[in-house]
Each structure stands twice: as C-alpha cells, then as structure tokens.
Motif scaffolding. Structure first.
Motif, PDB file in Angstrom:
ATOM      1  N   LEU A 311      12.829  11.000 -10.444  1.00  0.00           N
ATOM      2  CA  LEU A 311      11.489  11.471 -10.805  1.00  0.00           C
ATOM      3  C   LEU A 311      10.530  11.147  -9.666  1.00  0.00           C
ATOM      4  O   LEU A 311      10.465  10.011  -9.210  1.00  0.00           O
ATOM      5  N   LEU A 312       9.814  12.155  -9.206  1.00  0.00           N
ATOM      6  CA  LEU A 312       8.772  11.957  -8.199  1.00  0.00           C
ATOM      7  C   LEU A 312       7.425  12.100  -8.879  1.00  0.00           C
ATOM      8  O   LEU A 312       7.113  13.136  -9.484  1.00  0.00           O
ATOM      9  N   LEU A 313       6.617  11.046  -8.809  1.00  0.00           N
ATOM     10  CA  LEU A 313       5.255  11.054  -9.323  1.00  0.00           C
ATOM     11  C   LEU A 313       4.321  11.024  -8.119  1.00  0.00           C
ATOM     12  O   LEU A 313       4.385  10.095  -7.309  1.00  0.00           O
ATOM     13  N   VAL A 314       3.469  12.018  -7.996  1.00  0.00           N
ATOM     14  CA  VAL A 314       2.624  12.099  -6.811  1.00  0.00           C
ATOM     15  C   VAL A 314       1.222  12.528  -7.191  1.00  0.00           C
ATOM     16  O   VAL A 314       1.028  13.479  -7.957  1.00  0.00           O
ATOM     17  N   GLU A 315       0.252  11.800  -6.672  1.00  0.00           N
ATOM     18  CA  GLU A 315      -1.149  12.141  -6.892  1.00  0.00           C
ATOM     19  C   GLU A 315      -1.658  12.980  -5.722  1.00  0.00           C
ATOM     20  O   GLU A 315      -1.549  12.584  -4.562  1.00  0.00           O
ATOM     21  N   GLU A 316      -2.181  14.136  -6.063  1.00  0.00           N
ATOM     22  CA  GLU A 316      -2.831  15.031  -5.109  1.00  0.00           C
ATOM     23  C   GLU A 316      -1.985  15.290  -3.860  1.00  0.00           C
ATOM     24  O   GLU A 316      -2.375  14.950  -2.749  1.00  0.00           O
ATOM     25  N   PRO A 317      -0.819  15.896  -4.009  1.00  0.00           N
ATOM     26  CA  PRO A 317      -0.011  16.213  -2.826  1.00  0.00           C
ATOM     27  C   PRO A 317      -0.686  17.205  -1.894  1.00  0.00           C
ATOM     28  O   PRO A 317      -0.255  17.365  -0.758  1.00  0.00           O
ATOM     29  N   GLU A 318      -1.754  17.841  -2.366  1.00  0.00           N
ATOM     30  CA  GLU A 318      -2.468  18.797  -1.505  1.00  0.00           C
ATOM     31  C   GLU A 318      -3.407  18.118  -0.524  1.00  0.00           C
ATOM     32  O   GLU A 318      -4.073  18.801   0.290  1.00  0.00           O
ATOM     33  N   SER A 319      -3.476  16.787  -0.539  1.00  0.00           N
ATOM     34  CA  SER A 319      -4.436  16.069   0.306  1.00  0.00           C
ATOM     35  C   SER A 319      -4.319  16.494   1.772  1.00  0.00           C
ATOM     36  O   SER A 319      -3.225  16.464   2.348  1.00  0.00           O
ATOM     37  N   HIS A 320      -5.440  16.893   2.346  1.00  0.00           N
ATOM     38  CA  HIS A 320      -5.568  17.250   3.766  1.00  0.00           C
ATOM     39  C   HIS A 320      -4.825  18.531   4.141  1.00  0.00           C
ATOM     40  O   HIS A 320      -4.679  18.825   5.335  1.00  0.00           O
ATOM     41  N   LEU A 321      -4.324  19.277   3.153  1.00  0.00           N
ATOM     42  CA  LEU A 321      -3.544  20.473   3.465  1.00  0.00           C
ATOM     43  C   LEU A 321      -4.415  21.724   3.434  1.00  0.00           C
ATOM     44  O   LEU A 321      -5.253  21.898   2.545  1.00  0.00           O
TER      45      LEU A 321
END
Length: 599
Positions: A311-321
């Motif tokens: 399981l991958l839990l990630v906050e705001e993977p769009e950061s700086h993209l």
C-alpha cells in the motif's frame, strides 16, 4: 490483496466514516482540515507494522469533538481486505482475521484498559472518572462482527501478530517531504530498496567488489596519492611523536557490499546536465523521479513470496508538478498494479479520476466531516456516472473542492455575478469558499444527483434562466421564441431539491434581468467600451429619464441582449464586470440564491 472497506469511528474529524475502496489509485479530496491526512494515518494505525507503539497510544485530542472520554469510549478503525485467495503468503497473513471466503477484517481500537473496564463493570469505579492514561490500544481481527456496531466493551477476535503484519508493506509520503534529501540519503532512498530487491547472488556481489579493489590498488600507485599520504604521516609524527604515532595511507577503504550500496547515488542527465546530482534538478521532476522509483520497488516486490500486500499512501503527489505532468504521473499511479491512496488538491487530477475511485471529504459546522464515494453514496447509475466523468473536466471539478457551489449556465454569470454580489451585498464569494461554476448548458440534473443527504453534503444552488433553453435560444435569435415560456428542465430539477440542492430561476434571461434602471450606467459603459454606439446612445437617453415604463425597460433589455449576442455573451459580461462598481441593482433571484447557499 487490497483494502475494500474502511470504517472509522470517533477519530478526530472522522466521527462516523464507512466507505468502500477500489483496487488501484484512490483520490482523497476535500478542503483543508476535512480529514484527509487523518484517514491516511488511520490506515497506518491498523496496517503499518513499522509504526511505533508510542504513536499508536493516542491522546484525548484524537477523539472526535463532542466525545467525552472521561466516560468509556472508543476510537475504532477497521479495514476489510480481499483479493488474497489462492495467494499462499497473503492467505497466511490474514487467516486468523478471515470473516468469509476471500474477505478478512483487521481492527485497531483505543479504549479503556482491562483494569478500568473491570472497575466500571463491577461498580468499584465511576464510569465518569476515566483518564486518558486508563486507555490502551489493541490490534485484532473483528471476530465476524459488523465494525459499525462494535461497542467499546465488546471483545474482538484474534490479536494481530506483528511478525506476520510485517509482510504487508506500507510506504507513506507526507506532504512536506524533501525528496531531494531522501534521494541523497541511502537509508531513505528508493535506490537502496531497489538494490535490495535486485537480490544479487554472492558471486555477483564479489565481482563488483573485485573491481573496486583493483581500482583502489591502481589509485594507491599514483604519485599524487602516495605523496599526499607521506605528507600526512610526517605531519602526524611531528604532532603526536613516536609514542602515539600510527600508520596512515590515502585510498579507498576495503569495500563491502553494504558500503558499496551506500555509496551509489543517482546521476541525472537532462537539458545540458550530464551525470549531475539530483539537486540540480527541479523539485517537480525530482518528485516524479522519487515516485517512479517507489513504483518500481513495488513492482519488483510483487514477485516475491514473502510479500503479502502493498500500500502506498501519499499526500499531494502533484506537488511542484506541471499540470500535464500531474496527469501523466497520476495515470501511471492508476496502472501501477498496487493499491495507492493519495490526497490531492489538484483539479487536473480529479478530472481524470473515476468517480468510483474518488473519495470526497466535506467539513461541516459540527467539526465532523462527511465522506462519500460519489458513484456509491450518491446512488448514481452507470449512465449518470459516465456522464459526470465526462463533464468533470479540470474547471468544473472545482465543485468537488469548494465549500459551497453556485452552478450557472455559462461564462456570462461566472464573469459578472461575483463582482455584482461583492458590489451590492458586500459579499466576496471567493473568500467564503463559494465557487461559481459554468456547466456550459442546462444539464444541471447530472450535478444535482451529487448534492444530497448521504452524498456530497454541502450546499449547491443552480442559477438558471427561466425562459430559454439551448433548444430555443437559437430560435429566439432568429425572431422566434419559447412558446410555453419556461425552461423545460426546471420542473425536473425541482424534484431533486433537498437540504443540499436548490434551483432558482429568473423570469427571463440573465441579460434581460440585468437591464434595470439602476444598472443603465454600467451597461452604457460596457456598450461604449465594446464600440456599440447605438446601444450606448439608447442607454444614455434612458438613463437621463427619471423613470422608465415597462415598455421602455423591455426595449432597453432587448437592446442589451442583442448587443451581448453580437459581441458574445461571455465577452459582454467580461467587459461589464470592469464596470460593476457602477451597478445599483442586483437581480432578486441572484440575491435569493446567494442567501440560500450561504445559509
């Protein structure tokens, strides 16, 4: 194996959450403090074997507002797992928590400890005398119970064994992460994990080490290196004397495979850079690089026999993209082959996320958030679900993030309603988190199905024209009209009204409603700026009169409508918004809509 259901009770803003999840990528969206990070942390409390006991021991502040833990209470988090049938390692992990074929459930609970429960039960302790120190956590199967009905004094099933839980791998990326530093540090870098997953044989490792030893021997023969070593030895002898002197050489220490793994770093080449450190890269690309490496780690682990779920839990993977890169990265996450749960504030992401893989958290005035998967909680059929997914492009998906929503037909209302409301009512819709969103048509029913009890529980009001529909507007421009005098969709829309959805229609159309005596100055300035001299002259003449008859107002309104159509309604409204400070009237139906959506 993946999580198919999550139940959370009394944990921070999530007082009563019960949602179904899908394999692949799930997007969590909602305004700040709606509980997105809390939901991710709840999953870690249940499944993350690397989470410390100290972290699992919660505090009084972790209880939902209104829950008095001086009396016996509980925080309960339960996950249902499925998809493990015929996978021996996964079946072994969940065997003691199984509730039916291919379904298992694990529960984290924070409740009064054994002695406190016994004291309350036998009457030796008042049920209102508990302290947070009396509470303890447990991790166990639910014993076949419905997690929504488990009471604080109910017993659970078999306790979880952490040696088994370690087979379920969880990776958590917090929002304020420093991927550049993590790429540089071997302990946290995905590069180290990839080397571990490579599972090199001892022969392969020794071959690499032989190459390093040969390079070290050649390095020591160089005059520069030998002279440097001699100068250091001489200086050391002068400093400490014969009694404390020791041998010194310059070279590479005898390598081990672990030291080799720690020494390897990523080198990037792009846009004039050649084998450069990742710090020379931008934050966005490093973020994408980091996530892509993690995905490769997950893919390689899938083939290992000792892995029982990831399981991958990630906050705001769009950061700086960049927006386009956001879509590309999220599309890759969708097809990664493992379960990913990500929070996001990006409309570019939600525009490509299926509704069944979208979880919407909505904060309300009680400080408890409601939560819904739209395709399930809103009762959408497959056709309605597909329609909404087509409609929710990057612009219109803003309605999923806003605190309150005003839906309008086109850009005319988007341009002009906010400045008019601010000028006449002193209300800044943007500052209040109220989004004015154009759907570019009158198909409001597709959106009306979202805003309901048990669905997205935030207010949405439709502001629409009362006399025209897309089918009749073209006819009206050619001199015809809507013979029955009403928008045929309004009656159907009214049937969808409820505590979170309302429809308010004008008598005629937006431009005609604006054409009042108090708004003539604004409309004249607009016509002048657009170069509509005849209309400007007509409006100036009307403005000089103390009052206008209904016939005169109708004539003025038709002139304004013709001008708006000539230059384009959106362009007319865009120019008019510049002169909103000259308006003295706000159509009553707009004022009514604003009052309701703010209520």
């Amino acid at each position: 194996m993946y999580i198919r259901r999550l139940v959370i009770r009394n944990f921070r803003a999530l007082k009563n959450l019960d949602i179904q999840l899908q394999p692949g990528l799930t997007c969590l969206i909602g305004e700040n403090n709606s509980g997105k990070t809390t939901l991710l942390h709840a999953l870690r409390l249940v499944l993350d074997a690397n989470l410390s006991n100290y972290t699992r021991q919660l505090s009084r502040d972790d209880f939902s507002r209104g829950v008095n833990c001086d009396e016996p209470q509980q925080i309960l988090i339960a996950v249902e797992l499925t998809g493990f049938a015929a996978r021996p390692e996964e079946e072994a992990l969940v065997s003691e928590w199984a509730t039916s074929d291919d379904v298992a459930a694990l529960c984290y609970r924070f409740r009064p400890g054994r002695s406190a429960r016994q004291g309350v039960k036998d009457g030796s302790r008042s049920p209102k005398s508990l302290k947070i120190e009396d509470y303890e956590w447990q991790l166990a199967g639910i014993g076949g119970k419905d997690p929504t009905l488990i009471q604080w004094d109910d017993e659970l099933g078999a306790p979880a064994r952490f040696d088994r839980l370690c087979a379920f791998h969880i990776t958590f990326l917090q929002a304020l992460r420093d991927v550049e530093e993590d790429l540089r540090r071997s302990r946290f870098s995905p590069l180290t994990k990839l080397l571990d997953e490579a599972n090199l044989s001892e022969i392969e490792k020794e071959k690499l080490l032989d190459r390093l030893r040969s390079a070290n021997d050649e390095l020591k023969k160089e005059a520069v290196v030998t002279n440097l070593g001699e100068s250091i030895r001489s200086s050391l002898l002068q400093t400490v004397g014969d009694s404390f002197n020791f041998g010194v050489e310059v070279g590479i220490s005898d390598p081990s495979f672990n030291s080799l793994a720690r020494s390897l770093v990523l080198l990037i080449s792009s846009n004039g850079l050649a084998e450069a450190d990742p710090s020379r890269n931008g934050l966005g690309l490093n973020n994408a690089l980091y996530i892509s490496m993690l995905m490769e780690v997950f893919r390689q682990r899938t083939s290992r026999s000792n892995i029982a779920g990831q399981l991958l839990l990630v906050e705001e993977p769009e950061s700086h993209l960049h927006p386009e890169l956001q879509r590309i990265v999220f599309s890759s996450l969708q097809t990664s082959g493992c379960q990913v749960i990500a929070t996001t504030h990006s409309t570019h992401v939600t525009s490509i996320s299926p509704l069944k893989n979208t979880v919407i958290l909505t904060a309300n005035r009680s400080s408890h958030s409601t939560c819904v998967v739209p395709s399930i909680g809103c009762g959408l059929n497959s056709e309605e679900e597909k329609d909404l997914e087509r409609y929710l492009d990057a612009t219109r998906s803003t309605l999923l993030f806003a605190r309150r929503v005003i839906l309008v037909e086109g850009m005319s209302e988007v341009f002009l309603i906010p400045p008019l409301v601010k000028e006449r009512l002193g209300i800044d819709l943007q500052m209040e988190g109220i989004a004015v969103i154009a759907i570019h048509g009158t198909h409001f029913a597709a959106y009306g199905n979202l805003f309901k009890k048990g669905g997205i529980e935030k207010r949405c009001v439709v502001i629409t024209d009362g006399d025209l529909s897309p089918e009749t507007e073209a006819e009206d421009e050619c001199g015809g009209g809507n013979e029955d005098g009403g928008n045929p969709s309004i009656e159907g829309l009214k049937k969808l009204e409820g505590p979170f959805f309302k429809v308010i229609a004008s008598r005629t159309t937006f431009e005609l409603e604006l054409a009042s005596k108090g708004n003539l100055t604004m409309l004249r300035s607009t016509a002048t700026r657009l170069g509509a001299a005849k209309t400007a002259a007509l409006l100036q003449g009307a403005d000089k009169k103390k009052s206008l008859s209904q016939t005169e107002l109708n004539s003025v309104g038709q002139a304004v409508l013709r001008t708006a159509r000539r230059f384009g309604k959106a362009r007319f409204a865009q120019v008019a918004s510049e002169f909103a400070n000259q308006a003295n009237d706000l159509p009553a139906y707009i004022e009514e809509a604003v009052a309701w959506v703010r209520g």
